[in-house]
Scaffold this motif. Structure first.
Motif, PDB file in Angstrom:
ATOM      1  N   GLY A  83      -9.085   6.565   0.798  1.00 24.90           N
ATOM      2  CA  GLY A  83      -8.680   5.172   0.953  1.00 24.90           C
ATOM      3  C   GLY A  83      -9.465   4.483   2.049  1.00 24.90           C
TER       4      GLY A  83
ATOM      5  N   LEU B 106       0.618   4.593  -2.678  1.00 24.61           N
ATOM      6  CA  LEU B 106       0.167   5.869  -2.097  1.00 24.61           C
ATOM      7  C   LEU B 106       1.147   6.983  -2.432  1.00 24.61           C
TER       8      LEU B 106
ATOM      9  N   PHE C  26      -0.584   6.146   6.488  1.00 23.90           N
ATOM     10  CA  PHE C  26      -0.985   6.872   5.279  1.00 23.90           C
ATOM     11  C   PHE C  26      -0.743   8.372   5.471  1.00 23.90           C
TER      12      PHE C  26
ATOM     13  N   SER D 271       0.784  -1.245   0.000  1.00 25.28           N
ATOM     14  CA  SER D 271       0.000   0.000   0.000  1.00 25.28           C
ATOM     15  C   SER D 271       0.812   1.290   0.000  1.00 25.28           C
TER      16      SER D 271
ATOM     17  N   VAL E 206      -6.037   4.896  -4.301  1.00 19.52           N
ATOM     18  CA  VAL E 206      -7.256   5.672  -4.035  1.00 19.52           C
ATOM     19  C   VAL E 206      -6.999   6.739  -2.981  1.00 19.52           C
ATOM     20  N   HIS E 207      -6.269   6.366  -1.945  1.00 22.71           N
ATOM     21  CA  HIS E 207      -5.996   7.327  -0.879  1.00 22.71           C
ATOM     22  C   HIS E 207      -5.074   8.438  -1.371  1.00 22.71           C
TER      23      HIS E 207
ATOM     24  N   CYS F  75      -4.804  -0.995  -4.483  1.00 22.36           N
ATOM     25  CA  CYS F  75      -5.888  -0.070  -4.842  1.00 22.36           C
ATOM     26  C   CYS F  75      -6.143   0.929  -3.733  1.00 22.36           C
ATOM     27  N   MET F  76      -6.096   0.460  -2.490  1.00 23.91           N
ATOM     28  CA  MET F  76      -6.321   1.336  -1.346  1.00 23.91           C
ATOM     29  C   MET F  76      -5.277   2.448  -1.306  1.00 23.91           C
ATOM     30  N   GLY F  77      -4.021   2.101  -1.555  1.00 26.47           N
ATOM     31  CA  GLY F  77      -2.959   3.099  -1.565  1.00 26.47           C
ATOM     32  C   GLY F  77      -3.151   4.127  -2.665  1.00 26.47           C
TER      33      GLY F  77
END
Length: 246
Positions: free
Chosen positions: A147, A82, A176, A78, A140-141, A136-138
């Motif tokens: 995220g 990001l 994050f 992640s 999106v955030h 994807c989370m990284g």
């Protein structure tokens, strides 16, 4: 102190209570709120990240420590996405239609959460492609500060107890925000003002005085319904703003 600065402090005060309970809130709702007020994405980060870090520190310190394999997976899959995605967005800044991107992502999250079948299928998909969702989370955030929408699903798939869910969310959110802060300092150090020093004090006080006790007594299902309603309202506002209806 200007009217805008007072509004920013009020937003932080209210959403600090939300984040104290759910582990997220300052970024998920704070980002679209400040975008709707006309602030650039870089300024949103400068005001919200210090407040988010303060609460996450309290939560990570107070909760049971996260397992080593979870830490390893999170950092490997992640953090780099990001870093890269945020650097790209900040380099584009005013040219990137962040309001529209954030609105679409929020609306997609609402659609999934409102359908038990979609949420079930999404959860199965997360289990089968866990590392992909961490990436994807990284991303999106990095591009939207949302995220948490992916993180909430990942956490609910991995854990059943609300304390475990919040623990994982708080840990991920903390790191994050730290990475985002480093990247922002490199690109836009001038966006930080004295307000950036006040907001972590406010968020810490809200956690200590209100959030911590409310979390232990909150009805999670009712709160989640309110959370989804706010996401729906914000998504529609941001999409209509992004396509310049108003």
């Amino acid at each position: 102190m200007s009217d805008l600065e007072l509004i920013i402090l009020t937003v932080v005060l209210i959403l600090s209570v939300v984040q104290s309970i759910l582990g997220m809130g300052l970024l998920v709702f704070g980002t679209p709120t400040l975008l709707l007020l006309g602030l650039p994405y870089s300024s949103c980060l400068a005001y919200l990240l210090p407040a988010s870090i303060a609460i996450s520190l309290f939560q990570v310190k107070g909760d049971v420590k996260i397992e080593k394999n979870e830490v390893r997976e999170f950092f490997i899959w992640s953090i780099l996405p990001l870093f890269i995605s945020l650097a790209i967005v900040l380099s584009l800044d005013s040219n990137f239609k962040i309001s529209l991107a954030v609105g679409i992502l929020m609306l997609a999250t609402v659609v999934i959460k409102l359908s038990s079948r979609l949420e079930f299928l999404f959860a199965i998909n997360v289990k089968n492609n866990f590392h992909l969702y961490l990436v994807c989370m990284g991303v999106v955030h990095g591009i939207s500060n949302l995220g948490g929408s992916v993180l909430s699903v990942i956490s609910s798939v991995k854990y059943s107890e609300k304390k475990d869910v919040r623990r994982f969310i708080s840990f991920c959110y903390l790191w994050f925000a730290i990475i985002q802060l480093i990247v922002l300092l490199f690109f836009y150090y001038d966006k930080f003002t004295y307000i950036s020093l006040i907001v972590p004090v406010i968020s810490s006080l809200m956690y200590i005085v209100i959030g911590k006790s409310v979390f232990n007594n909150i009805d999670s299902r009712k709160f989640n319904k309110i959370f989804i309603l706010f996401m729906l309202i914000y998504s529609l506002l941001l999409i209509t703003k992004g396509i310049q209806i108003w």
